[in-house]
Motif scaffolding. Sequence first.
Motif, PDB file in Angstrom:
ATOM      1  N   ILE A  32       0.837  -1.215   0.000  1.00 21.00           N
ATOM      2  CA  ILE A  32       0.000   0.000   0.000  1.00 21.00           C
ATOM      3  C   ILE A  32       0.866   1.257   0.000  1.00 21.00           C
ATOM      4  CG2 ILE A  32      -1.672   1.327   1.385  1.00 21.00           C
ATOM      5  CD1 ILE A  32      -2.680  -1.461   2.433  1.00 21.00           C
ATOM      6  N   ASP A  33       1.938   1.225   0.818  1.00 25.17           N
ATOM      7  CA  ASP A  33       2.795   2.411   0.964  1.00 25.17           C
ATOM      8  C   ASP A  33       3.917   2.466  -0.071  1.00 25.17           C
ATOM      9  OD1 ASP A  33       1.290   3.153   3.125  1.00 25.17           O
ATOM     10  OD2 ASP A  33       2.647   2.270   4.618  1.00 25.17           O
ATOM     11  N   ASP A  34       4.028   1.431  -0.899  1.00 22.10           N
ATOM     12  CA  ASP A  34       5.114   1.341  -1.871  1.00 22.10           C
ATOM     13  C   ASP A  34       6.465   1.485  -1.156  1.00 22.10           C
ATOM     14  OD1 ASP A  34       6.056   0.928  -4.422  1.00 22.10           O
ATOM     15  OD2 ASP A  34       6.118   3.051  -4.922  1.00 22.10           O
ATOM     16  N   ALA A  35       6.567   0.841   0.013  1.00 22.79           N
ATOM     17  CA  ALA A  35       7.758   0.999   0.867  1.00 22.79           C
ATOM     18  C   ALA A  35       8.891   0.083   0.412  1.00 22.79           C
ATOM     19  CB  ALA A  35       7.388   0.682   2.311  1.00 22.79           C
ATOM     20  N   GLU A  36      10.091   0.652   0.347  1.00 19.93           N
ATOM     21  CA  GLU A  36      11.275  -0.119  -0.059  1.00 19.93           C
ATOM     22  C   GLU A  36      11.952  -0.779   1.136  1.00 19.93           C
ATOM     23  OE1 GLU A  36      12.378  -0.461  -3.277  1.00 19.93           O
ATOM     24  OE2 GLU A  36      10.504   0.534  -3.804  1.00 19.93           O
ATOM     25  N   LYS A  89      -7.685   4.259   0.483  1.00 19.98           N
ATOM     26  CA  LYS A  89      -8.654   5.303   0.137  1.00 19.98           C
ATOM     27  C   LYS A  89      -8.260   6.670   0.736  1.00 19.98           C
ATOM     28  CE  LYS A  89     -12.528   6.051   2.168  1.00 19.98           C
ATOM     29  NZ  LYS A  89     -13.741   5.808   2.953  1.00 19.98           N
ATOM     30  N   ASP A  90      -7.702   6.637   1.951  1.00 17.04           N
ATOM     31  CA  ASP A  90      -7.411   7.892   2.665  1.00 17.04           C
ATOM     32  C   ASP A  90      -6.063   8.516   2.319  1.00 17.04           C
ATOM     33  OD1 ASP A  90      -9.818   7.695   3.938  1.00 17.04           O
ATOM     34  OD2 ASP A  90      -9.017   6.724   5.732  1.00 17.04           O
ATOM     35  N   LYS A  91      -5.274   7.841   1.477  1.00 18.18           N
ATOM     36  CA  LYS A  91      -3.941   8.370   1.155  1.00 18.18           C
ATOM     37  C   LYS A  91      -4.022   9.752   0.507  1.00 18.18           C
ATOM     38  CE  LYS A  91      -0.725   4.595   0.609  1.00 18.18           C
ATOM     39  NZ  LYS A  91       0.456   5.275   1.105  1.00 18.18           N
ATOM     40  N   ASP A 136       5.971   8.421   6.571  1.00 16.68           N
ATOM     41  CA  ASP A 136       4.498   8.316   6.548  1.00 16.68           C
ATOM     42  C   ASP A 136       3.892   9.453   5.732  1.00 16.68           C
ATOM     43  OD1 ASP A 136       4.506   6.060   8.082  1.00 16.68           O
ATOM     44  OD2 ASP A 136       4.097   7.093   9.974  1.00 16.68           O
ATOM     45  N   LEU A 137       4.400  10.663   5.981  1.00 15.81           N
ATOM     46  CA  LEU A 137       3.886  11.834   5.264  1.00 15.81           C
ATOM     47  C   LEU A 137       4.187  11.730   3.768  1.00 15.81           C
ATOM     48  CD1 LEU A 137       2.533  14.590   5.369  1.00 15.81           C
ATOM     49  CD2 LEU A 137       4.727  15.593   6.018  1.00 15.81           C
ATOM     50  N   ASN A 163       0.305   9.059   4.107  1.00 15.54           N
ATOM     51  CA  ASN A 163      -0.440   8.663   5.301  1.00 15.54           C
ATOM     52  C   ASN A 163      -0.654   9.886   6.190  1.00 15.54           C
ATOM     53  OD1 ASN A 163      -0.674   5.873   4.716  1.00 15.54           O
ATOM     54  ND2 ASN A 163       1.462   5.577   5.334  1.00 15.54           N
ATOM     55  N   ILE A 164      -1.902  10.288   6.328  1.00 13.16           N
ATOM     56  CA  ILE A 164      -2.217  11.496   7.096  1.00 13.16           C
ATOM     57  C   ILE A 164      -2.449  11.100   8.549  1.00 13.16           C
ATOM     58  CG2 ILE A 164      -3.707  13.533   7.229  1.00 13.16           C
ATOM     59  CD1 ILE A 164      -2.055  13.231   4.602  1.00 13.16           C
ATOM     60  N   THR A 165      -1.431  11.331   9.364  1.00 13.64           N
ATOM     61  CA  THR A 165      -1.461  10.914  10.764  1.00 13.64           C
ATOM     62  C   THR A 165      -1.922  12.070  11.661  1.00 13.64           C
ATOM     63  OG1 THR A 165       0.862  11.497  11.000  1.00 13.64           O
ATOM     64  CG2 THR A 165       0.361   9.218  10.375  1.00 13.64           C
ATOM     65  N   LEU A 166      -2.032  11.789  12.960  1.00 14.38           N
ATOM     66  CA  LEU A 166      -2.544  12.812  13.882  1.00 14.38           C
ATOM     67  C   LEU A 166      -1.687  14.089  13.892  1.00 14.38           C
ATOM     68  CD1 LEU A 166      -4.851  13.384  15.844  1.00 14.38           C
ATOM     69  CD2 LEU A 166      -3.449  12.434  17.690  1.00 14.38           C
TER      70      LEU A 166
END
Length: 323
Positions: A90-94, A154-156, A233-234, A238-241
């Motif tokens: 989902i995050d396309d994280a390496e 959906k929230d990305k 995350d940003l 990813n929209i965190t608190l």
Amino acid sequence: MNSMKFKALYSFLNTDLSIIEQELEKTAISEHPLLREANLELLQAGGKRIRPVFVLLSAMFGNYDINRVKYVAVALETIHMASLVHDDVIDDAELRRGKPTVKSKWDNRIAMYTGDYLLARSLEVMTNIDDSLAHQILSKTIVEVCLGEIEQIKDKYRLDQSIRTYLKRIKRKTALLIAVSCQLGAISTGASEEIHKKLYWFGYYVGMSFQITDDILDFTSTEEELGKPVGSDLLQGNITLPVLFALENPMIKAEVEKITNETSPNEIQPLLKKILESDVIERSAKVSDQYLQKAFEIVETLPKNRSRTSLISIAKYIGKRKF
């Protein structure tokens, strides 16, 4: 507090945690060479094994038997491993914990099937527990975790989401698995309904605090401690608190709006500095602490024993952790 001090909080569980580690290896490693290699790397990457620890400590409120409890601990940790593999797609994280992710080493399809395989194995392991309530809870948890993954996609990059949406997402992403780890640990050893429901809510509140702290550390930690660039995350949308609070500032919001999946870690350094100089970290920590206080209120109502003492110590650690 470092990881060694954290592990010291439950060192009396080391023998049983070794048994769980062996069972995890039996469960996760497939005869298929590719799945075997992918899952072996996931296991060797380690992690805090927080869910198995919560399973064991909660099981001590009933008639503790490691030969039964181990199946619950393995099932929950296997679901957690699956969710990490899916998250990286989902995050396309390496990188995860400083090592290449399954999706970066192979591809997205292999990663998705690896995650699906682990989810299926968790259900298979749970069949060793002859309790229909435990099966209902576990299967419902998997459904919620999968819904959470869809919501995360959906929230990305969606900056108009509410704090309530964020809290619902982290419930599915993190808090639910910790809550159910506590509840199923207690159910597996025959603890009363009153006890296992209290443990569920204890785990839920600790899990919410844990994820908010995680989201804070994305800004306040170092690349070495995170095993990935600060602000990942940003960058991944990813929209965190802390970000939701920061968006209240029009100047910061204007800069966050410019972030796309093409933005590099270096490009957001000035934005990260502004976020750190604002009060959003302090405000987020306050919300995390409110959840933790609720966890403390519940744990105080549980019977006094060695397990309860450890649960309190671990919850305190969650609020102060630096990694």
